[in-house]
Design an enzyme around this catalytic site. Structure first.
Site, mmCIF file in Angstrom:
data_model
loop_
_atom_site.group_PDB
_atom_site.id
_atom_site.type_symbol
_atom_site.label_atom_id
_atom_site.label_comp_id
_atom_site.label_asym_id
_atom_site.label_seq_id
_atom_site.Cartn_x
_atom_site.Cartn_y
_atom_site.Cartn_z
ATOM 1 C CG HIS A 112 7.036 -0.448 -0.090
ATOM 2 N ND1 HIS A 112 6.904 -0.387 1.278
ATOM 3 C CD2 HIS A 112 6.114 0.418 -0.588
ATOM 4 C CE1 HIS A 112 5.947 0.481 1.586
ATOM 5 N NE2 HIS A 112 5.445 0.989 0.481
ATOM 6 C CG HIS B 251 4.355 5.445 -2.085
ATOM 7 N ND1 HIS B 251 3.100 5.002 -2.417
ATOM 8 C CD2 HIS B 251 4.825 4.576 -1.159
ATOM 9 C CE1 HIS B 251 2.814 3.913 -1.708
ATOM 10 N NE2 HIS B 251 3.854 3.624 -0.946
ATOM 11 C CD GLU C 278 4.360 3.948 3.027
ATOM 12 O OE1 GLU C 278 4.673 3.438 1.938
ATOM 13 O OE2 GLU C 278 3.457 3.503 3.755
HETATM 14 CO CO CO Z 1 3.775 2.194 0.609
#
Ligand code: CO
Length: 134
Positions: free
Chosen positions: A7, A79, A130
């Site tokens: 994502h 992020h 991440e």
């Molecule tokens: Co995230």
């Protein structure tokens, strides 16, 4: 090591307006808003054919994204998240290469109930990254 883009997270100043933008103007499939008190965010998942966009809005007094929103009042990209198969192995490889893992370096359970870590943006060409074990 890294696999799919899981994502992209975008911090938004108004979750309803941002949701309407993606749902009505862009014609995307969006989830209902989901409060994640442990993470200090309300999130809406925008489902795209090949990945997800996560709209993030601060939840509670000590939300980790409040400072980001203070600095970026219009919102902005926060992020990106890549999938890995073995997060422990990924951490040891990256630490060996001199990259900094945020926090104490131990994976914690992320917004999808799976172990995640974050890499320092200064080590990742200016992007908070991440890694999520899938
Ligand atoms: Co995230």
């Amino acid at each position: 090591m890294i696999g799919k883009l899981n994502h992209v997270a975008i911090v938004v100043p108004n979750i309803d307006i941002a949701t309407a933008l993606y749902r009505d103007s862009l014609g995307a499939k969006v989830s209902p808003p989901l409060d994640l008190p442990d993470h200090g965010v309300t999130t809406v998942f925008v489902e795209l054919p090949n990945t997800k966009i996560e709209l993030l809005y601060p939840l509670g007094e000590k939300s980790p994204i409040q400072r980001f929103l203070d600095k970026n009042p219009d919102g902005g990209m926060h992020h990106i998240c890549y999938e890995v198969e073995d997060i422990g192995g990924a951490v040891s490889t990256l630490v060996k290469d001199g990259l900094r893992v945020l926090g104490d370096g131990t994976p914690r359970i992320g917004a999808h109930g799976k172990p995640v870590i974050f890499l320092h943006p200064k080590d990742m060409v200016g992007t908070l990254v991440e890694l999520e074990q899938v």
